[in-house]
Design an enzyme around this catalytic site. Structure first.
Site, PDB file in Angstrom:
ATOM      1  N   LYS A  90      -3.234   0.317   0.265  1.00 21.72           N
ATOM      2  CA  LYS A  90      -1.917   0.884   0.598  1.00 21.72           C
ATOM      3  C   LYS A  90      -1.932   2.411   0.737  1.00 21.72           C
ATOM      4  CE  LYS A  90       1.363  -2.681  -0.828  1.00 21.72           C
ATOM      5  NZ  LYS A  90       0.541  -3.694  -1.548  1.00 21.72           N
ATOM      6  N   GLU A 112      11.316   1.762  -1.051  1.00 25.05           N
ATOM      7  CA  GLU A 112      11.597   0.747  -2.046  1.00 25.05           C
ATOM      8  C   GLU A 112      10.254   0.217  -2.554  1.00 25.05           C
ATOM      9  OE1 GLU A 112      11.643   0.185   1.185  1.00 25.05           O
ATOM     10  OE2 GLU A 112      10.011  -1.276   1.209  1.00 25.05           O
ATOM     11  N   SER A 379      -8.618  -6.404  -0.204  1.00 21.52           N
ATOM     12  CA  SER A 379      -7.564  -5.388  -0.109  1.00 21.52           C
ATOM     13  C   SER A 379      -7.331  -4.605  -1.393  1.00 21.52           C
ATOM     14  CB  SER A 379      -6.256  -6.038   0.342  1.00 21.52           C
ATOM     15  OG  SER A 379      -5.912  -7.122  -0.501  1.00 21.52           O
TER      16      SER A 379
END
Ligand SMILES: *Cc1c(COP(=O)(O)O)cnc(C)c1O
Length: 397
Positions: A90, A112, A379
């Site tokens: 991310k 958010e 990931s």
């Protein structure tokens, strides 16, 4: 393939921008600014410098000998986004988004978060690049995800509790968007996956493409060839589109997006949007969605909180519609088995999200000859999941 989306943000019939007029206008400005920086060598060099000297890129590709031997088929490799700073992919798009915010002259970023992973990544990038960070999070999630709340606060972010409705992710999105609609002159909204209105799916894809471009070169050096199959888990779809992007034009590379099958195929028991969904609009874009018989967005469930989103990035809906990517399912128990297996076979504890990709790759490997190559996008790392897994399911065999 990488000429998509079109200028209105469509990938085929998916994507676009469905927003109140004030945000429509602001995001058109963001899109125009992004189209300029996208090929600006100064912007790209700054991003590369951060990737190398702060994030620790390139992350390695590892040959998983142990897992390969256990399956007895294709050679399994994985791209180690677990070794990217903060332990997941991310940060790749958060760094890009915060750099863009600065380029636009904004002093603050807002987002958010559900389980807190996106909030932590954005707070990290904001701290490093010196902009303010405000994260909206449902009160229910704040209670459940205490360590990530603490991380965000240590990183200097302002965590805003959302106290209406179900007090989870959906309301956090609404709350963050409300604030953005008021503060857009000083603030950039930074989305957490390859979802949302144009230009977010395109920007997040571009910022994640580094994963695929690095992996392409690394697998060539190690296996002396390109992979036969690339496998990635799909929540909103950012890690998957990041690795797929580098292989979309290679017809002989099969691509697999693994959706969470949860605990069953009934509505509410999974988050396999492409497998079970239908066309609709969510969070300002047109995509495949999980809805109930009244057309309301359905509740979703999956073992990995990072995968439980009732929509999916528009480029994935498109790649499904043209048949370029195979979207498949791994359920909770398969992901859990993969979590335990990879930890012991190769000394890598995967995030529960990533374990879905590992689970499918394990099945696929058995059907392929040993001279074939599978590349998994790992990931993220599983440190965040170990307490939950061990308390709920024990230590595994
Ligand atoms: C958030 C997350 C995901 C799911 O997000 P995508 O946008 O689908 O990639 C997958 N893996 C990890 C480790 C995550 O933190």
């Amino acid at each position: 393939m990488n000429t998509l989306p079109d200028e209105n943000g469509y990938f085929g019939s998916y994507g676009g921008s469905y927003l109140p007029p004030v945000l429509e206008e602001e995001l058109a400005k963001v899109a125009a600014a992004y189209m300029e920086v996208r090929n600006d060598p100064v912007f790209l060099m700054e991003m590369e410098e951060i990737q190398k000297n702060y994030q620790g890129r390139p992350t390695p590709v590892t040959h998983l000998h142990g897992l390969t031997a256990l399956q007895g088929g294709a050679q399994i490799y994985c791209k180690r986004e677990d070794l990217n700073h903060t332990g997941a992919h991310k940060l790749n798009h958060c760094v890009g988004e915060v750099l863009l915010a600065k380029r636009l002259g904004k002093t603050k970023v807002i987002a958010e978060t559900g389980a807190g992973q996106h909030g932590v990544a954005l707070a990290t990038a904001a701290a490093y690049l010196g902009v303010e960070c405000e994260i909206h999070m449902g009160e229910v999630d704040i209670a459940k995800e205490h360590p990530n709340v603490i991380r965000m606060q240590l990183l200097g972010a302002n965590v805003v509790p959302v106290t209406f409705g179900q007090k989870t992710l959906k309301e956090a999105v609404d709350s963050a968007f409300e604030t953005y609609a008021r503060d857009y002159e000083t603030t950039l909204y930074c989305i957490g996956s390859a979802v949302g209105p144009h230009p977010f799916p395109m920007m997040v894809r571009d910022f994640q493409t580094v994963v695929g471009l690095e992996a392409r070169q690394q697998i060539q050096e190690q296996a002396f060839r390109q992979p036969d199959a690339v496998v990635a888990c799909v929540g909103g779809g950012s890690n998957a589109i990041g690795i797929f992007s580098a292989f979309l034009d290679d017809d002989n590379v099969a691509l697999y997006g693994v959706e969470p099958g949860g605990r069953g195929s009934a509505l509410g028991d999974h988050a396999a949007t492409i497998t079970h969904g239908s066309d609709g609009v969510i969070h300002g874009f047109n995509t495949l969605l999980l809805t109930d018989e009244d057309g309301e967005i359905a509740p979703v469930y999956c073992l990995a909180s990072g995968l439980d989103y009732p929509g999916v990035g528009p480029q994935h809906a498109y790649l499904h519609s043209i048949g370029r990517v195979n979207y498949v399912v791994a359920n909770d128990s398969e992901a859990l088995e993969a979590f335990y297996t990879l930890s012991k076979s190769d000394g890598i504890i995967p995030a529960l999200e990533s374990a879905h990709a590992v689970a499918y790759a394990m099945k696929l490997a058995k059907t392929m000859d040993p001279d074939k190559v599978i590349l998994i996008n790992l990931s993220g790392r599983g440190d965040k999941d170990i307490d939950y897994v061990v308390e709920t399911f024990g230590l595994g065999e």
